[in-house]
Design a protein around this motif. Structure first.
Motif, mmCIF file in Angstrom:
data_model
loop_
_atom_site.group_PDB
_atom_site.id
_atom_site.type_symbol
_atom_site.label_atom_id
_atom_site.label_comp_id
_atom_site.label_asym_id
_atom_site.label_seq_id
_atom_site.Cartn_x
_atom_site.Cartn_y
_atom_site.Cartn_z
ATOM 1 N N ARG A 115 40.336 49.870 52.008
ATOM 2 C CA ARG A 115 41.570 50.466 51.508
ATOM 3 C C ARG A 115 42.089 49.732 50.269
ATOM 4 N NH1 ARG A 115 46.710 51.934 55.360
ATOM 5 N NH2 ARG A 115 47.820 52.995 53.688
ATOM 6 N N LEU A 116 42.066 48.420 50.315
ATOM 7 C CA LEU A 116 42.541 47.635 49.160
ATOM 8 C C LEU A 116 41.646 47.869 47.940
ATOM 9 C CD1 LEU A 116 43.422 44.335 51.024
ATOM 10 C CD2 LEU A 116 45.038 45.771 49.766
ATOM 11 N N LEU A 117 40.343 48.012 48.185
ATOM 12 C CA LEU A 117 39.425 48.234 47.063
ATOM 13 C C LEU A 117 39.668 49.582 46.398
ATOM 14 C CD1 LEU A 117 36.071 46.817 48.506
ATOM 15 C CD2 LEU A 117 37.563 45.763 46.816
ATOM 16 N N SER A 118 40.195 50.530 47.174
ATOM 17 C CA SER A 118 40.504 51.837 46.580
ATOM 18 C C SER A 118 41.842 51.797 45.832
ATOM 19 C CB SER A 118 40.523 52.920 47.659
ATOM 20 O OG SER A 118 41.685 52.766 48.455
ATOM 21 N N GLU A 119 42.632 50.774 46.070
ATOM 22 C CA GLU A 119 43.961 50.696 45.452
ATOM 23 C C GLU A 119 43.988 49.825 44.189
ATOM 24 O OE1 GLU A 119 46.595 51.188 49.533
ATOM 25 O OE2 GLU A 119 45.880 49.229 48.943
ATOM 26 N N PHE A 120 43.149 48.808 44.168
ATOM 27 C CA PHE A 120 43.186 47.865 43.043
ATOM 28 C C PHE A 120 41.793 47.675 42.459
ATOM 29 C CE2 PHE A 120 46.384 46.112 46.132
ATOM 30 C CZ PHE A 120 47.486 46.626 45.473
ATOM 31 N N GLN A 121 41.763 47.451 41.148
ATOM 32 C CA GLN A 121 40.496 47.060 40.527
ATOM 33 C C GLN A 121 40.343 45.562 40.722
ATOM 34 O OE1 GLN A 121 39.626 48.798 36.868
ATOM 35 N NE2 GLN A 121 37.703 47.696 36.669
ATOM 36 N N VAL A 122 39.398 45.199 41.549
ATOM 37 C CA VAL A 122 39.306 43.825 42.033
ATOM 38 C C VAL A 122 38.069 43.148 41.458
ATOM 39 C CG1 VAL A 122 38.763 42.569 44.146
ATOM 40 C CG2 VAL A 122 40.542 44.277 44.168
ATOM 41 N N ALA A 123 38.194 41.861 41.116
ATOM 42 C CA ALA A 123 37.020 41.053 40.778
ATOM 43 C C ALA A 123 36.726 40.131 41.962
ATOM 44 C CB ALA A 123 37.292 40.225 39.530
ATOM 45 N N LEU A 124 35.448 39.861 42.157
ATOM 46 C CA LEU A 124 35.046 38.980 43.252
ATOM 47 C C LEU A 124 34.948 37.548 42.738
ATOM 48 C CD1 LEU A 124 33.870 38.566 46.123
ATOM 49 C CD2 LEU A 124 31.615 39.022 45.123
ATOM 50 N N LEU A 125 35.660 36.637 43.373
ATOM 51 C CA LEU A 125 35.491 35.218 43.035
ATOM 52 C C LEU A 125 34.226 34.714 43.714
ATOM 53 C CD1 LEU A 125 39.194 34.118 42.963
ATOM 54 C CD2 LEU A 125 37.518 33.594 41.186
ATOM 55 N N ASP A 126 33.303 34.224 42.897
ATOM 56 C CA ASP A 126 31.975 33.859 43.394
ATOM 57 C C ASP A 126 31.395 32.804 42.460
ATOM 58 O OD1 ASP A 126 29.442 35.528 45.026
ATOM 59 O OD2 ASP A 126 28.948 34.091 43.435
ATOM 60 N N GLU A 127 30.834 31.768 43.036
ATOM 61 C CA GLU A 127 30.349 30.656 42.208
ATOM 62 C C GLU A 127 29.234 31.086 41.247
ATOM 63 O OE1 GLU A 127 30.285 30.841 45.480
ATOM 64 O OE2 GLU A 127 28.228 30.563 46.178
ATOM 65 N N ASN A 128 28.572 32.204 41.532
ATOM 66 C CA ASN A 128 27.502 32.687 40.652
ATOM 67 C C ASN A 128 27.986 33.714 39.628
ATOM 68 O OD1 ASN A 128 25.403 31.187 41.956
ATOM 69 N ND2 ASN A 128 25.607 32.611 43.676
ATOM 70 N N GLY A 129 29.283 33.911 39.560
ATOM 71 C CA GLY A 129 29.810 34.916 38.637
ATOM 72 C C GLY A 129 29.943 34.404 37.214
ATOM 73 N N GLU A 130 30.593 35.215 36.386
ATOM 74 C CA GLU A 130 30.814 34.869 34.982
ATOM 75 C C GLU A 130 31.858 33.742 34.909
ATOM 76 O OE1 GLU A 130 31.870 38.363 32.790
ATOM 77 O OE2 GLU A 130 32.042 37.264 30.888
ATOM 78 N N ASP A 131 31.603 32.763 34.062
ATOM 79 C CA ASP A 131 32.475 31.584 33.955
ATOM 80 C C ASP A 131 33.832 31.979 33.355
ATOM 81 O OD1 ASP A 131 33.695 29.181 33.363
ATOM 82 O OD2 ASP A 131 31.829 28.233 32.701
ATOM 83 N N ILE A 132 34.905 31.683 34.049
ATOM 84 C CA ILE A 132 36.241 32.054 33.537
ATOM 85 C C ILE A 132 36.535 31.395 32.182
ATOM 86 C CG2 ILE A 132 37.385 32.646 35.695
ATOM 87 C CD1 ILE A 132 38.606 29.802 35.695
ATOM 88 N N ARG A 133 35.873 30.285 31.890
ATOM 89 C CA ARG A 133 36.147 29.601 30.617
ATOM 90 C C ARG A 133 35.606 30.370 29.425
ATOM 91 N NH1 ARG A 133 35.654 23.106 31.553
ATOM 92 N NH2 ARG A 133 37.329 23.014 33.068
ATOM 93 N N THR A 134 34.647 31.252 29.665
ATOM 94 C CA THR A 134 34.058 31.986 28.535
ATOM 95 C C THR A 134 34.471 33.460 28.534
ATOM 96 O OG1 THR A 134 32.079 32.436 29.830
ATOM 97 C CG2 THR A 134 32.050 30.467 28.449
ATOM 98 N N MET A 135 35.330 33.846 29.436
ATOM 99 C CA MET A 135 35.734 35.260 29.500
ATOM 100 C C MET A 135 36.885 35.519 28.521
ATOM 101 S SD MET A 135 35.473 35.911 33.584
ATOM 102 C CE MET A 135 36.147 37.563 33.530
ATOM 103 N N ALA A 136 36.766 36.596 27.751
ATOM 104 C CA ALA A 136 37.813 36.921 26.773
ATOM 105 C C ALA A 136 39.092 37.341 27.496
ATOM 106 C CB ALA A 136 37.320 38.029 25.853
ATOM 107 N N GLU A 137 38.927 38.133 28.535
ATOM 108 C CA GLU A 137 40.101 38.609 29.303
ATOM 109 C C GLU A 137 39.860 38.372 30.778
ATOM 110 O OE1 GLU A 137 42.154 42.059 28.638
ATOM 111 O OE2 GLU A 137 41.827 42.064 26.468
ATOM 112 N N LEU A 138 40.911 38.061 31.490
ATOM 113 C CA LEU A 138 40.781 37.829 32.936
ATOM 114 C C LEU A 138 41.319 39.024 33.701
ATOM 115 C CD1 LEU A 138 41.983 34.121 33.196
ATOM 116 C CD2 LEU A 138 39.628 34.976 33.145
ATOM 117 N N PRO A 139 40.652 39.394 34.801
ATOM 118 C CA PRO A 139 41.197 40.451 35.670
ATOM 119 C C PRO A 139 42.519 40.004 36.303
ATOM 120 C CG PRO A 139 38.902 39.931 36.216
ATOM 121 C CD PRO A 139 39.371 38.875 35.288
#
Ligand SMILES: C[S@@+](CC[C@H](N)C(=O)[O-])C[C@H]1O[C@@H](n2cnc3c(N)ncnc32)[C@H](O)[C@@H]1O
Length: 193
Positions: A115-139
């Motif tokens: 239900r929450l996934l249908s309500e919000f555009q969500v990013a998954l926090l995961d150690e293998n994801g894109e590095d927040i230090r190099t992201m132009a915009e944050l979710p």
């Protein structure tokens, strides 16, 4: 609004648990309480632009979702028992399909992650994801697990979700939230660096 959604795989859906046994009998409710505190507390202040959603998947009546609103919450102090006590009250209240307020700024409803996934555009926090230090915009909205891995059916729900990493090591969920909010703070207040 910033949002954190934490899945409590074994977290109790009854308010009968003891505040003295949140890691045991309440299904690691202590982890979720720490996530509430990391999401909402500053020193002597609250983050009013943050909402924290707890997805409770333990027995006896799963799933339920509890929302802590930083803008509206009252009676919350920065210790685990305080958050635990508000969760107990939410679980003792009548649980409907839509959110109803159990104490000021704390809400409970039936339903869980799908239900929450249908309500919000969500990013998954995961150690293998894109590095927040190099992201132009944050979710604005982030999903985390408690102490467990996501189950197969949850993985299926989130397979196409953007993955975001705060660093190379696997951290506790509440520490991950603190780092994520710190990154957002720094970007919002660059002149104060
Ligand atoms: C204790 S971990 C979950 C258990 C973990 N999957 C394991 O293998 O032990 C809690 C949550 O924190 C988040 N997390 C931990 N380390 C992270 C990192 N380096 N970057 C982004 N998220 C992280 C993830 O959302 C994870 O589900």
């Amino acid at each position: 609004m910033k949002r954190f959604i934490i899945v409590g795989h074994k977290a109790s859906t009854s308010g009968d648990f003891s505040l003295n046994d949140m890691p045991g009998g309440a299904g690691r409710m202590d982890v979720l309480c720490r996530c509430v505190n990391s999401s909402l507390f500053l020193s002597h202040d609250l983050r009013r632009d943050v909402e924290c959603y707890l997805v409770l998947q333990g027995e006896p009546d799963p799933p339920k979702t509890i929302l802590f609103s930083g803008e509206r919450v009252r009676y919350l102090n920065p210790d685990e028992r305080s958050a635990g006590s508000l969760i107990k009250k939410a679980l003792a209240a009548t649980c409907r399909d839509e959110f109803s307020e159990s104490t000021k700024g704390v809400y409970v409803r039936r339903g869980g992650l799908d239900r929450l996934l249908s309500e919000f555009q969500v990013a998954l926090l995961d150690e293998n994801g894109e590095d927040i230090r190099t992201m132009a915009e944050l979710p604005d909205a982030y999903l985390l697990s408690d102490h467990m891995n996501f189950a197969e059916e949850e993985e299926a729900l989130i397979q196409d979700v953007q993955k975001v990493s705060v660093g190379p090591k696997i951290l506790h969920a509440d520490h991950t939230i603190t780092i994520m909010l710190n990154e957002m703070d720094r970007r919002e207040n660059p002149s104060e660096l």
